[in-house]
Design a protein around this motif. Sequence first.
Motif, PDB file in Angstrom:
ATOM      1  N   ARG A 124      -6.160 -26.918 -72.425  1.00  0.00           N
ATOM      2  CA  ARG A 124      -7.540 -27.069 -72.616  1.00  0.00           C
ATOM      3  C   ARG A 124      -7.837 -28.565 -72.950  1.00  0.00           C
ATOM      4  N   ASP A 125      -8.704 -29.100 -72.026  1.00  0.00           N
ATOM      5  CA  ASP A 125      -9.102 -30.404 -72.152  1.00  0.00           C
ATOM      6  C   ASP A 125      -7.761 -31.464 -72.479  1.00  0.00           C
ATOM      7  N   GLY A 126      -6.674 -31.214 -71.547  1.00  0.00           N
ATOM      8  CA  GLY A 126      -5.586 -31.936 -71.690  1.00  0.00           C
ATOM      9  C   GLY A 126      -4.541 -31.703 -72.567  1.00  0.00           C
ATOM     10  N   THR A 127      -4.738 -30.574 -73.487  1.00  0.00           N
ATOM     11  CA  THR A 127      -4.104 -30.203 -74.630  1.00  0.00           C
ATOM     12  C   THR A 127      -3.327 -28.943 -74.239  1.00  0.00           C
ATOM     13  N   PHE A 128      -1.850 -28.958 -74.361  1.00  0.00           N
ATOM     14  CA  PHE A 128      -0.996 -27.885 -73.707  1.00  0.00           C
ATOM     15  C   PHE A 128      -0.667 -27.262 -74.956  1.00  0.00           C
ATOM     16  N   SER A 129      -0.670 -26.104 -75.198  1.00  0.00           N
ATOM     17  CA  SER A 129      -0.211 -25.214 -76.339  1.00  0.00           C
ATOM     18  C   SER A 129       0.215 -23.932 -76.123  1.00  0.00           C
ATOM     19  N   GLN A 130       1.205 -23.341 -76.913  1.00  0.00           N
ATOM     20  CA  GLN A 130       1.583 -22.070 -76.775  1.00  0.00           C
ATOM     21  C   GLN A 130       0.845 -21.050 -77.581  1.00  0.00           C
ATOM     22  N   ILE A 131       0.337 -20.110 -77.057  1.00  0.00           N
ATOM     23  CA  ILE A 131      -0.547 -19.217 -78.001  1.00  0.00           C
ATOM     24  C   ILE A 131      -0.006 -18.015 -78.349  1.00  0.00           C
ATOM     25  N   THR A 132       1.256 -17.654 -77.973  1.00  0.00           N
ATOM     26  CA  THR A 132       2.037 -16.474 -78.439  1.00  0.00           C
ATOM     27  C   THR A 132       3.413 -17.092 -79.244  1.00  0.00           C
ATOM     28  N   LYS A 133       3.713 -16.158 -80.147  1.00  0.00           N
ATOM     29  CA  LYS A 133       4.825 -16.480 -81.236  1.00  0.00           C
ATOM     30  C   LYS A 133       6.151 -15.364 -80.661  1.00  0.00           C
ATOM     31  N   ASP A 134       6.955 -15.865 -80.364  1.00  0.00           N
ATOM     32  CA  ASP A 134       8.042 -14.885 -80.001  1.00  0.00           C
ATOM     33  C   ASP A 134       8.365 -13.971 -81.093  1.00  0.00           C
ATOM     34  N   HIS A 135       8.859 -12.717 -80.763  1.00  0.00           N
ATOM     35  CA  HIS A 135       9.379 -11.617 -81.763  1.00  0.00           C
ATOM     36  C   HIS A 135      10.986 -11.704 -81.334  1.00  0.00           C
ATOM     37  N   SER A 136      11.600 -12.764 -81.808  1.00  0.00           N
ATOM     38  CA  SER A 136      13.006 -12.835 -81.716  1.00  0.00           C
ATOM     39  C   SER A 136      13.614 -13.233 -82.816  1.00  0.00           C
ATOM     40  N   PHE A 137      15.172 -13.079 -82.863  1.00  0.00           N
ATOM     41  CA  PHE A 137      15.930 -13.245 -83.822  1.00  0.00           C
ATOM     42  C   PHE A 137      15.895 -15.039 -84.171  1.00  0.00           C
ATOM     43  N   VAL A 138      15.962 -15.635 -82.931  1.00  0.00           N
ATOM     44  CA  VAL A 138      15.892 -17.326 -83.149  1.00  0.00           C
ATOM     45  C   VAL A 138      14.550 -17.613 -83.818  1.00  0.00           C
ATOM     46  N   GLN A 139      13.393 -17.223 -83.214  1.00  0.00           N
ATOM     47  CA  GLN A 139      12.204 -17.473 -83.865  1.00  0.00           C
ATOM     48  C   GLN A 139      11.996 -17.113 -85.378  1.00  0.00           C
ATOM     49  N   GLN A 140      12.760 -16.197 -85.674  1.00  0.00           N
ATOM     50  CA  GLN A 140      12.954 -15.787 -87.343  1.00  0.00           C
ATOM     51  C   GLN A 140      13.764 -17.043 -88.119  1.00  0.00           C
ATOM     52  N   LEU A 141      14.795 -17.269 -87.449  1.00  0.00           N
ATOM     53  CA  LEU A 141      15.527 -18.402 -87.955  1.00  0.00           C
ATOM     54  C   LEU A 141      14.682 -19.767 -88.109  1.00  0.00           C
ATOM     55  N   VAL A 142      13.895 -20.073 -86.951  1.00  0.00           N
ATOM     56  CA  VAL A 142      13.101 -21.115 -87.166  1.00  0.00           C
ATOM     57  C   VAL A 142      12.004 -21.235 -88.068  1.00  0.00           C
ATOM     58  N   ASP A 143      11.528 -19.784 -88.586  1.00  0.00           N
ATOM     59  CA  ASP A 143      10.616 -19.523 -89.420  1.00  0.00           C
ATOM     60  C   ASP A 143      10.932 -19.759 -90.790  1.00  0.00           C
ATOM     61  N   GLU A 144      12.169 -19.396 -90.930  1.00  0.00           N
ATOM     62  CA  GLU A 144      12.794 -19.582 -92.236  1.00  0.00           C
ATOM     63  C   GLU A 144      13.310 -20.932 -92.583  1.00  0.00           C
ATOM     64  N   GLY A 145      13.277 -21.801 -91.468  1.00  0.00           N
ATOM     65  CA  GLY A 145      13.843 -23.118 -91.550  1.00  0.00           C
ATOM     66  C   GLY A 145      15.262 -23.181 -91.372  1.00  0.00           C
ATOM     67  N   ARG A 146      16.078 -22.110 -90.917  1.00  0.00           N
ATOM     68  CA  ARG A 146      17.361 -22.368 -90.633  1.00  0.00           C
ATOM     69  C   ARG A 146      17.743 -23.083 -89.469  1.00  0.00           C
ATOM     70  N   ILE A 147      17.167 -23.376 -88.448  1.00  0.00           N
ATOM     71  CA  ILE A 147      17.295 -24.092 -87.263  1.00  0.00           C
ATOM     72  C   ILE A 147      15.853 -24.708 -86.918  1.00  0.00           C
ATOM     73  N   SER A 148      16.008 -25.644 -85.987  1.00  0.00           N
ATOM     74  CA  SER A 148      14.699 -26.469 -85.610  1.00  0.00           C
ATOM     75  C   SER A 148      14.537 -25.944 -84.313  1.00  0.00           C
ATOM     76  N   LYS A 149      13.273 -26.304 -83.877  1.00  0.00           N
ATOM     77  CA  LYS A 149      12.749 -25.860 -82.571  1.00  0.00           C
ATOM     78  C   LYS A 149      13.788 -26.142 -81.528  1.00  0.00           C
ATOM     79  N   GLU A 150      14.013 -27.289 -81.709  1.00  0.00           N
ATOM     80  CA  GLU A 150      14.972 -28.082 -80.577  1.00  0.00           C
ATOM     81  C   GLU A 150      16.407 -27.173 -80.509  1.00  0.00           C
ATOM     82  N   GLU A 151      16.908 -26.817 -81.686  1.00  0.00           N
ATOM     83  CA  GLU A 151      18.240 -26.035 -81.562  1.00  0.00           C
ATOM     84  C   GLU A 151      18.002 -24.678 -81.101  1.00  0.00           C
ATOM     85  N   ALA A 152      16.580 -24.058 -81.198  1.00  0.00           N
ATOM     86  CA  ALA A 152      16.271 -22.735 -80.892  1.00  0.00           C
ATOM     87  C   ALA A 152      16.575 -22.751 -79.302  1.00  0.00           C
ATOM     88  N   GLY A 153      16.128 -23.620 -78.693  1.00  0.00           N
ATOM     89  CA  GLY A 153      16.291 -23.844 -77.078  1.00  0.00           C
ATOM     90  C   GLY A 153      17.665 -23.540 -76.562  1.00  0.00           C
TER      91      GLY A 153
END
Length: 475
Positions: A124-153
């Motif tokens: 939208r207007d040149g801004t790109f964003s993810q509008i869903t949040k994964d229901h996954s084990f790795v996303q849970q680790l990111v939410d808890e601060g265990r790993i970074s978004k880069e490590e999740a990939g």
Amino acid sequence: MAIALRYAARSDLGLGPKSRNEDSGYAGPNLLVLADGMGGHAAGDVASSMIVGELAPLDDEDVGADQAIPLLERALRSANTKMTKAMRENSDLAGMGSTTIVMLRTGTKIAMAHIGDSRAFMLRDGTFSQITKDHSFVQQLVDEGRISKEEAGSHPQRSVVTRVMTGQPDDDPDTSLREARVGDRFLLCSDGLSDFVGADVIEEILVAAATPEEAADRCVEVALKAHTRDNVTVIVADVVDPDGGDLPTTVPQVVGAAARSLRDKTRAIPTTPAEKAAALSREATGRGRDKDKRDEIPELADDPRRSLRSKRLRRGVLGLVVLVILVGGGYAAWSWSQQQFFVAADEGHVAIFRGVASDIGPVGLSGLEARSDVTVSELPVDVQGSVSRTIPAADLADARAKVDRLRAEAVRCRALAASGVPCGSTPVATPTTPPTIPTAPTSTPPATAPATAPATAPTTVPATAPGPAATGVAR
């Protein structure tokens, strides 16, 4: 201002070992649906087809904004119920499941329901964003601060989902309602794209493509160049002004397993969403294929003269492959978790745990490594909170160092308590030299009390209490 959609849907088998496409996609004037059948499970293509078939009739609905989300929730519950029934009637379908993303246009708004790790993005207007949040084990680790978004990939367990459509009553999706604007571009994709192509590359494609068709084709092309080993399905939709120059799309598009189910029919292909839904439901569950109404998984139904022995042999081989994959993935996750450490409370004491402070269902992912002599109740209140929330550690040595610092905190608090001073959340700096006592007037005899006060005020606490730098417990 009225809005409409111009869309394109594409799907490809991918370069992996899968012999059939387990993704399904539907794009219509008012409805976008993407379902990714669970890899490694039986009949993922059936599950995704059934979900698309149940949701497709909503494309014909004239829905108010206040009705859209309840309508999506009812349709998904109905799909889940039908999946349960299909699995009970046909043991070959047991264990099937699917992610789901569905967008329903209602006036100038978009109602969305999402479950699983398939993703939706918005430009939208040149801004790109993810509008869903994964229901996954790795996303849970990111939410808890265990790993970074880069490590999740690149995490080895990034494909482990925690919530999908499996026919269970608690398979509840996340829902939202958002305003749509002319010029918005939406992308729905399975992990065959998002796991192999970075978000920055996906953004470049959506920005550069002149049309949804060009963007969808380019996404699949780049995923294949990245050697995607999964089915890849994308739906790209632009929000347009129906009275403007960009004409909306009016013919529904069905791709992936759902499209194959329709294409394999011998009678005329249905054209309306309701007809498509009925055909998909019949095909997915095995009703109405042949007069004998045999329930077979698509592409596993061979000549009826096929012997029972060959069927059992094939099922045994498939079961063995699935078992090897599950055991290998489970061992990799276990090995990784055994290299993680954190500090937390155990029976009132500070303790070191090996693993990650998370659970998958009833299965815990951590175990007690060592319990110290440090009592949690002796620590400052804010430090007690840190221990209760768990303190991550880089390795076992780091965890032991953190316990040593907590022990020093406990010693400091005990010393303060012995002096009748409460232990606050941070240490109180104590002077290292006695304070200067003003000289009394010559006409007054020297007092005796100040002469003894410096000998008792600062002596016991500084001897045992660490300074502020020694109490920096990692949070």
